[in-house]
Write an enzyme that holds these catalytic residues in place. Structure first.
Site, PDB file in Angstrom:
ATOM      1  N   GLU A 248       0.811  -1.214   0.000  1.00 33.08           N
ATOM      2  CA  GLU A 248       0.000   0.000   0.000  1.00 33.08           C
ATOM      3  C   GLU A 248       0.850   1.272   0.000  1.00 33.08           C
ATOM      4  O   GLU A 248       0.721   2.142   0.870  1.00 33.08           O
ATOM      5  CB  GLU A 248      -0.965   0.002   1.199  1.00 33.08           C
TER       6      GLU A 248
ATOM      7  N   GLU B 293      -5.244  -8.449   0.670  1.00 27.01           N
ATOM      8  CA  GLU B 293      -6.033  -8.062   1.841  1.00 27.01           C
ATOM      9  C   GLU B 293      -7.484  -7.853   1.437  1.00 27.01           C
ATOM     10  O   GLU B 293      -7.762  -7.276   0.394  1.00 27.01           O
ATOM     11  CB  GLU B 293      -5.526  -6.760   2.489  1.00 27.01           C
TER      12      GLU B 293
END
Length: 482
Positions: free
Chosen positions: A170, A378
């Site tokens: 991320e 995720e």
């Protein structure tokens, strides 16, 4: 696209779960570990919910065998975890800490012993504080060499056993919240510095992938991107343009670099006009174009809906870190777009949109644009869980969330998308960065809260048993028997 019959999940589909070192390991100064930026940042008053930190977290460092045994009981096919850079190199570079290296050796061997595929995240936000002090971490090109040396060490040490690697987790989040919103380390609000740090991280990511190719010959590597597909609020042209702006600025800006090695031209032009474009050195684009990943890692939690935003419109606002539903406010980029609530979707207590079909849309868009396999690294629901008498946690709402998202994955597979696996967030409960321990994600309840670690007992939730049956069947199941 409607299908008469959905395709089955592939036989080798990686049903997994995930975590991050700072959020679970604890042992913040044990066995020679050095401090990361999060070890320091969370000690600054007012930065986290009720001053929580990861000094103990859920003590996975000392309880990893117990946690892996639970993973084996559930039947996990894969477990994604991150390596704490400062556990291996306390100063970020220089002398290595053998005790830290040995911990991950032991964890990897324990996973393999139980037939669980280790998926290693190289970097999950916890840059060594020593590098922040020395040169500002991601703001200096010095980090490219230090990061590459760290990567070289772990590729050589674990590459014989680990075949799936995630480089930067991320990047859009740790750069954006660190340098635009100022609510993650280093707590800066400076767009010029943000875009420069982001470019340096892109170069470091590409360098690491190129190094990987020479060391782990039979492995796969790619970044993990937090993608929130953008919808226009309606079909008004101004809102459609706003959605194009948001998709290019918030998504293509990162994924285009990963896959193609260049930035989207419209946003580059905008940043140049605003004096925000990063400085690019000779060879940067050539390196990034050589370092195409083997897959795109996808962290998916929600979609974003936008409207047009005038030049004097709404800007950055405070996000909901308390779990008080409805406390978020509209935010945006003046002249480009503003984020608004989707009238067709429910939200979590933290005001995150619940949109299972958005995952299918994300998978379709990535596959169509980049022609890469996708590993879902995720996806999960943060919620208030209640421990009932008899050590029972009835988290049917989490099962509903994961089941509908898994259905969306199966539909995307039926559409023709190559999905390698599905790593839920998370296996055990953990520290939720700014949100403390009240925001629970796991299949396994950990008996601790903001007031302290209590006994850290591991308690299997109802969702634990649901996922166990899904993995066993390699298919979504009839829940009536649970």
């Amino acid at each position: 696209m409607e299908h008469k019959q959905l395709k089955s999940f592939p036989n080798n589909f990686l049903w997994g779960s995930a975590s991050a070192a700072y959020q679970i390991e604890g042992a913040h100064d044990q066995d020679g570990k050095g401090p990361s930026v999060w070890d320091v940042y969370t000690k600054i008053p007012g930065t986290t919910f009720k001053e929580t930190n990861g000094d103990v977290a859920v003590d996975h460092y000392n309880r990893y065998k117990e946690d892996v045994a639970l993973m084996a009981e559930q039947g996990l096919k894969a477990y994604r975890f991150s390596i704490a850079w400062s556990r291996l190199f306390p100063d970020g570079r220089g002398e290595a800490n053998e005790a830290g290296f040995q911990f991950y050796d032991d964890l990897i061997d324990e996973l393999i012993k139980h037939n669980i595929e280790p998926v290693v995240t190289v970097y999950h936000w916890d840059v060594p504080q020593a590098l922040m002090d020395a040169y500002g971490a991601w703001e200096s090109r010095e980090i490219i060499e230090d990061f590459n040396n760290y990567c070289t060490a772990i590729f050589k040490r674990y590459g014989d056993r680990v075949k799936y690697w995630v480089t930067l987790n991320e990047q859009n989040i740790f750069i954006g919240l660190g340098y635009r919103s100022g609510i993650h380390p280093p707590g800066v609000k400076d767009l010029k510095r943000m875009y420069q740090a982001n470019h340096i991280a892109n170069v470091a990511n590409a360098k690491a992938i190129e190094t990987f190719r020479g060391i782990v010959k039979d492995g796969k590597i790619g970044p993990s991107f937090a993608y929130s597909p953008v919808y226009p609020f309606d079909s008004k042209a101004e809102n459609v343009i706003a959605a194009e702006n948001a998709e290019e600025m918030n998504s293509h800006w990162w994924m285009d670099i990963y896959a193609w090695g260049h930035y989207p031209q419209v946003i580059w032009n905008y940043l140049e006009d605003e004096g925000l474009a990063p400085k690019v050195e000779a060879g940067d684009f050539e390196l990034m174009q050589r370092a195409k990943p083997d897959f795109m890692g996808l962290n998916y939690y929600q979609t974003t809906t936008v409207k047009a935003n005038p030049l004097d419109g709404v800007g950055e606002t405070t996000m909901n870190t308390t779990g008080k539903k409805g406390s978020s406010k509209e935010s945006g980029n003046p002249g480009l777009f503003k984020n608004v609530q989707n009238p067709y979707s429910e939200t979590t207590d933290w005001d995150w949109t619940i949109d299972p079909e958005g995952l299918r849309i994300a998978l379709r868009r990535i596959a169509n644009r980049y022609q890469l396999p996708i590993l879902i690294t995720e996806n999960g629901l943060g919620a208030f869980d209640t421990l009932e008498e008899g050590d029972i946690v009835n988290d049917d709402y989490r099962i509903d969330f994961l089941e509908t998202h898994a259905t969306a994955i199966q539909r995307a597979i039926s559409d023709g998308v190559d999905v390698l696996g599905y790593c839920t967030w998370s296996f055990t409960d953990l520290l939720s960065w700014l949100n403390g321990y009240q925001k629970r994600y796991g299949f396994v309840y950990v008996n601790r809260d903001e007031d302290g670690p209590k006994d850290l007992r591991r308690i299997k939730k109802k969702s634990f048993y649901w996922y166990k049956e899904v993995i066993k069947a390699n298919a979504l199941i009839d829940r009536s028997s649970l």
